[in-house]
Design an enzyme around this catalytic site. Structure first.
Site, mmCIF file in Angstrom:
data_model
loop_
_atom_site.group_PDB
_atom_site.id
_atom_site.type_symbol
_atom_site.label_atom_id
_atom_site.label_comp_id
_atom_site.label_asym_id
_atom_site.label_seq_id
_atom_site.Cartn_x
_atom_site.Cartn_y
_atom_site.Cartn_z
ATOM 1 N N GLU A 1 16.345 1.423 4.198
ATOM 2 C CA GLU A 1 16.915 0.266 4.889
ATOM 3 C C GLU A 1 18.406 0.157 4.537
ATOM 4 O O GLU A 1 19.225 -0.182 5.368
ATOM 5 C CB GLU A 1 16.213 -1.032 4.494
ATOM 6 N N SER B 1 15.745 -5.071 -0.232
ATOM 7 C CA SER B 1 14.739 -4.046 0.075
ATOM 8 C C SER B 1 15.406 -2.683 0.220
ATOM 9 O O SER B 1 16.351 -2.528 0.992
ATOM 10 C CB SER B 1 14.022 -4.369 1.390
ATOM 11 N N ARG C 1 15.211 -4.075 11.780
ATOM 12 C CA ARG C 1 16.295 -3.706 10.866
ATOM 13 C C ARG C 1 17.262 -2.661 11.446
ATOM 14 O O ARG C 1 17.812 -1.833 10.716
ATOM 15 C CB ARG C 1 15.764 -3.169 9.544
HETATM 16 N N1 EPU Z 1 3.461 -5.894 -2.270
HETATM 17 C C1 EPU Z 1 2.748 -5.232 -3.247
HETATM 18 N N2 EPU Z 1 3.423 -4.797 -4.343
HETATM 19 C C2 EPU Z 1 4.765 -4.976 -4.492
HETATM 20 C C3 EPU Z 1 5.478 -5.646 -3.502
HETATM 21 C C4 EPU Z 1 4.811 -6.101 -2.381
HETATM 22 O O1 EPU Z 1 1.531 -5.025 -3.126
HETATM 23 O O2 EPU Z 1 5.307 -4.537 -5.514
HETATM 24 C C5 EPU Z 1 2.738 -6.399 -1.084
HETATM 25 C C6 EPU Z 1 2.742 -7.923 -1.055
HETATM 26 O O3 EPU Z 1 1.681 -8.452 -1.777
HETATM 27 C C7 EPU Z 1 2.636 -8.205 0.425
HETATM 28 C C8 EPU Z 1 3.359 -7.040 1.069
HETATM 29 O O4 EPU Z 1 3.429 -6.007 0.104
HETATM 30 O O5 EPU Z 1 1.290 -8.157 0.831
HETATM 31 C C9 EPU Z 1 4.763 -7.405 1.565
HETATM 32 O O6 EPU Z 1 5.555 -7.888 0.482
HETATM 33 P P1 EPU Z 1 6.546 -9.141 0.657
HETATM 34 O O7 EPU Z 1 5.806 -10.305 1.200
HETATM 35 O O8 EPU Z 1 7.268 -9.309 -0.630
HETATM 36 O O9 EPU Z 1 7.533 -8.731 1.803
HETATM 37 P P2 EPU Z 1 8.313 -7.351 2.071
HETATM 38 O O10 EPU Z 1 7.750 -6.787 3.342
HETATM 39 O O11 EPU Z 1 8.324 -6.471 0.872
HETATM 40 C C10 EPU Z 1 10.145 -8.397 3.581
HETATM 41 C C11 EPU Z 1 11.577 -8.036 3.795
HETATM 42 C C12 EPU Z 1 12.450 -8.795 2.788
HETATM 43 C C13 EPU Z 1 12.205 -10.285 2.912
HETATM 44 C C14 EPU Z 1 10.723 -10.553 2.662
HETATM 45 C C15 EPU Z 1 10.353 -12.017 2.780
HETATM 46 C C16 EPU Z 1 11.637 -5.706 4.591
HETATM 47 C C17 EPU Z 1 11.864 -4.278 4.231
HETATM 48 N N3 EPU Z 1 11.770 -6.594 3.605
HETATM 49 O O12 EPU Z 1 9.778 -7.883 2.305
HETATM 50 O O13 EPU Z 1 13.801 -8.531 3.133
HETATM 51 O O14 EPU Z 1 12.985 -11.015 1.986
HETATM 52 O O15 EPU Z 1 9.949 -9.794 3.626
HETATM 53 O O16 EPU Z 1 10.275 -12.398 4.082
HETATM 54 O O17 EPU Z 1 11.378 -5.994 5.749
HETATM 55 C C18 EPU Z 1 15.732 -7.209 2.666
HETATM 56 O O18 EPU Z 1 15.666 -6.868 3.853
HETATM 57 O O19 EPU Z 1 16.613 -6.780 1.874
HETATM 58 C C19 EPU Z 1 14.698 -8.113 2.165
HETATM 59 C C20 EPU Z 1 14.665 -8.484 0.889
#
Ligand code: EPU
Length: 325
Positions: free
Chosen positions: A311, A241, A185
């Site tokens: 971010e 995010s 990022r």
């Molecule tokens: N989780 C929780 N509680 C929550 C949210 C998430 O326990 O309230 C856990 C989920 O169960 C999972 C882990 O955290 O085990 C990661 O969550 P998720 O799969 O939703 O992915 P993320 O890391 O939160 C990233 C990107 C998103 C992208 C998604 C899907 C970042 C900061 N965010 O989210 O990107 O859409 O993966 O690939 O890297 C963005 O950059 O604006 C964005 C939305």
């Protein structure tokens, strides 16, 4: 002549004064920009930037407004809204590519590739914002990011000319992946900008690598990702995010484990579906969102000893809001 008079003389009717930034941001908050201009092509964007550089008038470029929080106090720099949206697919030869101006909607571009049976951008079909914003911030999703797709970025640069000790002149360069200095990022451009410095470069356009596949196969993957997003991410006015994922963990998981889901300040609320999404449920101000950011950071630091890094970018006049703002 004052800078605003210079702008009035130079841009005439194109200049918008005291323009509410809430109209240009996905979260629908933000005070007014003193001056705002829309660029309809990369050429126009470059021309505007060159004029502003020559006049020493600070400016910033806004893409889709989906990854920025604009202060309630508004923006003192001139805002250049990037509406340069030409897109050209090159499907001749072994290695198909797409070239697009930096104001092109990135998700739309990915869906256009899908409908042509071109693979490689499935991950981006649900990513909000512009291609330029994605190139700048190394946008990513579903384990992929811009660093894995970019072939070349067309950059308009002025620092090099200044460093060379010549008069102000503008250099158009093609930057490879290596030049972009991508990290999670982040890019060299994003790190150099630091959020405060006058802009020294512009992303005018980019070309991305694609692979030949079939519309059915590409669309199936797009559908799978869309389904995942719908089940894990909330609808509503947000910036996506809020924080980067810290090494080895997830910002959303940490905020969730800290018991912060559903916490609100004014009309800003931490989504109960995903802890890393902060929603404007109506009349939220930038200050409401900022206070929620501070609360999430403090609580996660106290409970887990982890510092969450933003971010999103803070844009505009954040005087009096603490060190990171
Ligand atoms: N989780 C929780 N509680 C929550 C949210 C998430 O326990 O309230 C856990 C989920 O169960 C999972 C882990 O955290 O085990 C990661 O969550 P998720 O799969 O939703 O992915 P993320 O890391 O939160 C990233 C990107 C998103 C992208 C998604 C899907 C970042 C900061 N965010 O989210 O990107 O859409 O993966 O690939 O890297 C963005 O950059 O604006 C964005 C939305």
């Amino acid at each position: 002549m004052s800078w605003i008079e210079t702008l009035r003389t130079t841009f005439g009717d194109h200049l918008r004064e005291q323009e509410p930034m809430s109209r240009y941001t996905s979260t629908r908050v933000g005070g007014s920009a003193d001056a705002l201009l829309e660029a309809g092509s990369a050429e126009e964007l470059a021309r505007m930037a060159e004029l502003l550089w020559e006049q020493e008038i600070p400016f910033m470029v806004l893409g889709g407004g989906s990854n920025v929080l604009v202060s309630d106090a508004g923006v003192r720099e001139v805002v250049l809204v990037n509406k340069a949206r030409s897109v050209q697919f090159d499907e001749v030869g072994e290695n198909p590519t797409v070239w697009a101006e930096s104001g092109a909607n990135f998700g739309l571009l990915a869906r256009q590739a899908a409908s042509r049976g071109l693979s490689g951008l499935e991950w981006a079909a649900g990513v909000p914002g512009t291609l330029g914003g994605a190139v700048f911030g190394n946008a990513g999703a579903h384990g992929r990011d811009m660093a894995g797709s970019l072939k070349l970025a067309e950059i308009l640069h002025r620092t090099k000319a200044l460093q060379a000790g010549r008069q102000l002149e503008f250099v158009k360069e093609q930057w490879s992946i290596k030049d972009m200095g991508y990290e999670y990022r982040s890019s060299l451009l994003k790190r150099n900008k630091g959020g405060h410095l006058p802009l020294e470069f512009l992303i005018l356009a980019a070309s991305l690598r694609l692979e030949r596949s079939t519309p059915e196969l590409v669309q199936a993957r797009v559908d799978e990702y869309t389904e995942f997003r719908h089940s894990t991410q909330p609808p509503g006015a947000s910036m996506g995010s809020m924080f980067k994922n810290p090494k080895g963990d997830y910002a959303g998981r940490l905020i969730d484990a800290a018991g912060l889901k559903g916490k609100a300040v004014g009309d800003a609320i931490i989504s109960s579906r995903h802890g890393n999404f902060f929603i404007n449920r109506g009349q939220a101000t930038a200050q409401d969102i900022y206070r929620l950011i501070a609360l999430a950071r403090q609580t996660v630091a106290d409970k887990f000893g982890i510092h969450l890094e933003l971010e999103i970018e803070l844009i505009g006049d954040w005087k009096g809001y603490g060190s990171e703002a």
